[in-house]
Design a protein around this motif. Structure first.
Motif, mmCIF file in Angstrom:
data_model
loop_
_atom_site.group_PDB
_atom_site.id
_atom_site.type_symbol
_atom_site.label_atom_id
_atom_site.label_comp_id
_atom_site.label_asym_id
_atom_site.label_seq_id
_atom_site.Cartn_x
_atom_site.Cartn_y
_atom_site.Cartn_z
ATOM 1 N N ALA A 1 1.052 -5.993 -10.728
ATOM 2 C CA ALA A 1 1.952 -6.975 -11.352
ATOM 3 C C ALA A 1 2.068 -8.248 -10.508
ATOM 4 C CB ALA A 1 3.328 -6.356 -11.612
ATOM 5 N N GLY A 2 0.932 -8.726 -9.989
ATOM 6 C CA GLY A 2 0.929 -9.963 -9.223
ATOM 7 C C GLY A 2 1.341 -9.831 -7.772
ATOM 8 N N ARG A 3 1.601 -8.624 -7.315
ATOM 9 C CA ARG A 3 1.999 -8.384 -5.922
ATOM 10 C C ARG A 3 0.974 -7.467 -5.262
ATOM 11 N NH1 ARG A 3 6.326 -11.605 -4.855
ATOM 12 N NH2 ARG A 3 7.861 -11.513 -6.499
ATOM 13 N N TRP A 4 0.620 -7.777 -4.022
ATOM 14 C CA TRP A 4 -0.314 -6.936 -3.288
ATOM 15 C C TRP A 4 0.406 -5.726 -2.723
ATOM 16 C CZ3 TRP A 4 -5.140 -7.461 -4.203
ATOM 17 C CH2 TRP A 4 -5.680 -8.704 -4.498
ATOM 18 N N ARG A 5 -0.202 -4.556 -2.867
ATOM 19 C CA ARG A 5 0.316 -3.304 -2.316
ATOM 20 C C ARG A 5 -0.764 -2.691 -1.439
ATOM 21 N NH1 ARG A 5 4.778 -5.013 -2.727
ATOM 22 N NH2 ARG A 5 5.973 -4.864 -4.628
ATOM 23 N N ILE A 6 -0.362 -2.230 -0.270
ATOM 24 C CA ILE A 6 -1.292 -1.718 0.736
ATOM 25 C C ILE A 6 -0.870 -0.302 1.095
ATOM 26 C CG2 ILE A 6 -2.212 -2.110 3.054
ATOM 27 C CD1 ILE A 6 -1.000 -5.084 2.542
ATOM 28 N N THR A 7 -1.828 0.628 1.110
ATOM 29 C CA THR A 7 -1.485 1.994 1.516
ATOM 30 C C THR A 7 -1.378 2.044 3.035
ATOM 31 O OG1 THR A 7 -3.771 2.737 1.737
ATOM 32 C CG2 THR A 7 -2.741 3.002 -0.438
ATOM 33 N N ARG A 8 -0.614 3.006 3.511
ATOM 34 C CA ARG A 8 -0.473 3.179 4.957
ATOM 35 C C ARG A 8 -1.836 3.484 5.591
ATOM 36 N NH1 ARG A 8 4.005 7.530 5.529
ATOM 37 N NH2 ARG A 8 3.261 8.081 3.478
ATOM 38 N N GLU A 9 -2.661 4.262 4.878
ATOM 39 C CA GLU A 9 -3.978 4.602 5.412
ATOM 40 C C GLU A 9 -4.854 3.358 5.557
ATOM 41 O OE1 GLU A 9 -7.919 7.279 4.464
ATOM 42 O OE2 GLU A 9 -6.081 7.722 3.387
ATOM 43 N N ASP A 10 -4.876 2.499 4.529
ATOM 44 C CA ASP A 10 -5.664 1.270 4.615
ATOM 45 C C ASP A 10 -5.141 0.366 5.731
ATOM 46 O OD1 ASP A 10 -7.573 1.795 2.637
ATOM 47 O OD2 ASP A 10 -6.244 1.090 1.046
ATOM 48 N N LEU A 11 -3.831 0.345 5.915
ATOM 49 C CA LEU A 11 -3.262 -0.449 6.994
ATOM 50 C C LEU A 11 -3.708 0.085 8.360
ATOM 51 C CD1 LEU A 11 -1.357 -2.876 7.455
ATOM 52 C CD2 LEU A 11 0.457 -1.205 7.831
ATOM 53 N N GLU A 12 -3.758 1.400 8.503
ATOM 54 C CA GLU A 12 -4.215 2.002 9.757
ATOM 55 C C GLU A 12 -5.680 1.685 10.018
ATOM 56 O OE1 GLU A 12 -2.616 3.527 12.243
ATOM 57 O OE2 GLU A 12 -0.740 3.169 11.201
ATOM 58 N N HIS A 13 -6.524 1.738 8.962
ATOM 59 C CA HIS A 13 -7.939 1.383 9.127
ATOM 60 C C HIS A 13 -8.066 -0.074 9.570
ATOM 61 C CE1 HIS A 13 -9.888 5.019 7.791
ATOM 62 N NE2 HIS A 13 -9.215 5.031 6.663
#
Length: 140
Positions: free
Chosen positions: A117-129
Motif C-alpha cells: 500500500a505504498g509503504r516499504w516493509r522489511i522482514t527482520r531476516e532481510d534486515l539481518e542479511h
C-alpha cells in the motif's frame, strides 16, 4: 562481525574439495534460491545430496533462530502479525542510519523489501542479511 573472505577461503580438503558455507549464507540460499523446495523435491535421489541439503537446512534454521528469534523464515506476503515486518524508519533505527539511506538501499536492490500500500516493509531476516553484508563491506 561478518568479514569478506576470498572464495578460496571457503574451499577445504585434502582428499577432495569441500566447501564450508556460513549459516547466514545457508539461510540466504534457502530463501532466495529456494533450496528447501529442492531438498523436498529431490529427497531420496542421492543420499549424499540429501545429507548436504539437510545440513544446509539445519545451518539456516540455526542462524535464523539467533538472528530473528524464530526458526521460521518470514513470508514475503504480508502476514496478520505485522510485528515481523519493519518500516523503513524502524529499519533505519536498528541499522543506525537514516530513513533515506534505507530507501536508497531498497531502490538500489541492496536491501530486499516489499511494497505494501505504498509503504516499504522489511522482514527482520532481510534486515539481518543487509546488516551482515554492510558490516562485511566496511570491514574489508
Amino acid at each position: 562481525m561478518t568479514t569478506t573472505r576470498p572464495a578460496t577461503a571457503y574451499v577445504h580438503g585434502v582428499n577432495g574439495p569441500v566447501v564450508v558455507i556460513p549459516a547466514r549464507v545457508c539461510a540466504w540460499l534457502e530463501r532466495h534460491a529456494k533450496l528447501n523446495e529442492v531438498r523436498i523435491q529431490e529427497r531420496g535421489a542421492d543420499p549424499e545430496v540429501d545429507a548436504v541439503l539437510v545440513a544446509l537446512r539445519l545451518a539456516a534454521l540455526t542462524w535464523r533462530t539467533t538472528a530473528t528469534g524464530t526458526p521460521v523464515a518470514a513470508k514475503p506476503e504480508v502476514a496478520p502479525d505485522l510485528n515481523q515486518w519493519l518500516s523503513t524508519g524502524q529499519a533505519a533505527d536498528r541499522l543506525g542510519i537514516t530513513d533515506r539511506a534505507v530507501r536508497l538501499a531498497i531502490q538500489e536492490q541492496r536491501l530486499h523489501a516489499t511494497n505494501v500500500a505504498g509503504r516499504w516493509r522489511i522482514t527482520r531476516e532481510d534486515l539481518e542479511h543487509f546488516s551482515a553484508a554492510k558490516n562485511a563491506a566496511t570491514a574489508a
